[in-house]
Design an enzyme around this catalytic site. Structure first.
Site, short mmCIF file in Angstrom:
data_model
loop_
_atom_site.label_atom_id
_atom_site.label_comp_id
_atom_site.label_asym_id
_atom_site.label_seq_id
_atom_site.Cartn_x
_atom_site.Cartn_y
_atom_site.Cartn_z
N SER A 150 -80.56 55.23 10.15
CA SER A 150 -80.06 56.60 10.15
C SER A 150 -81.07 57.55 10.81
O SER A 150 -81.41 57.36 11.97
CB SER A 150 -79.70 57.00 8.71
OG SER A 150 -78.92 58.16 8.70
N ASP A 153 -68.47 54.04 8.61
CA ASP A 153 -69.63 54.83 8.20
C ASP A 153 -69.15 56.23 7.78
O ASP A 153 -68.48 56.92 8.53
CB ASP A 153 -70.63 54.94 9.36
CG ASP A 153 -72.00 55.41 8.91
OD1 ASP A 153 -72.08 56.32 8.08
OD2 ASP A 153 -73.00 54.87 9.43
N HIS A 207 -72.42 53.36 5.25
CA HIS A 207 -73.69 53.82 5.81
C HIS A 207 -74.87 52.90 5.44
O HIS A 207 -76.02 53.29 5.53
CB HIS A 207 -73.97 55.27 5.40
CG HIS A 207 -75.03 55.94 6.21
ND1 HIS A 207 -74.98 56.06 7.58
CD2 HIS A 207 -76.20 56.50 5.85
CE1 HIS A 207 -76.06 56.69 8.01
NE2 HIS A 207 -76.82 56.95 6.99
#
Length: 184
Positions: A71, A135, A162
């Site tokens: 991320s 996601d 995610h």
């Protein structure tokens, strides 16, 4: 232990979250030095602080260094590598992005200046980007764009959202398999 793997977590995370501890154990079982960073102020991240943290905690870069980002950790790692201007072994980016996220404007400072993808491609011979089509934090299109810009191998899976522990992702064999391909 010639190979060194550095893992950078994302927004609000730390070294003991998600699939990072599981991955570290697997890699260390293969006699690969693995370090998961605890980035400063992960709940209010500052791009300059994260850059300086990487600079202070990575003693030297060479073709035996590999990076894994998750991320926000993806763009933070890429910014560090861009300023370092040194060739490394490879990188795996999970749910990464290099654009402003409409749902997380507090991270916009990480995207103020564009990355030099041409230089990064030259520096990083092995590049893999991994996304989940469902996601719910980083829209999968942002991760697809990252893969395209980096001319990276792109792997898209389903049902990982995610890649967070609260979503049930405490192991991530795909990342282990991909990093082992790189270091062999």
């Amino acid at each position: 232990m010639l190979e060194k793997i550095y893992i950078t977590h994302g927004y609000t995370a730390h070294s003991q979250k998600h699939w990072f501890p599981w991955l570290k154990v697997r890699l260390e079982n293969q006699k690969i030095f693995t370090h998961i960073f605890d980035m400063p102020n992960s709940t209010e991240p500052d791009p300059q602080q994260w850059l300086e943290f990487h600079q202070q905690h990575i003693p030297q870069l060479d073709q035996h260094c590999y990076f894994i980002g998750h991320s926000l950790g993806c763009i933070a790692t890429l910014r560090f590598l861009q300023q370092a201007k040194t060739q490394i072994g490879g990188i795996i980016l999970v749910s990464g992005f290099v654009e402003k996220l409409p749902n997380l404007p507090e991270l916009d400072d990480f995207n103020k200046t564009p990355l030099d993808f041409t230089a990064l491609i030259q520096q990083i011979p092995k590049r893999v980007v991994i996304a989940s089509e469902d996601d719910d934090v980083v829209n999968v299109q942002f991760t697809r764009n990252l893969a395209k810009n980096l001319q990276a191998d792109y792997i898209e899976v389903s049902d990982y959202r995610h890649f967070l522990d609260r979503q049930g992702v405490t192991e991530l064999p795909l990342v282990y398999e991909e990093i082992m391909k790189m270091v062999k």
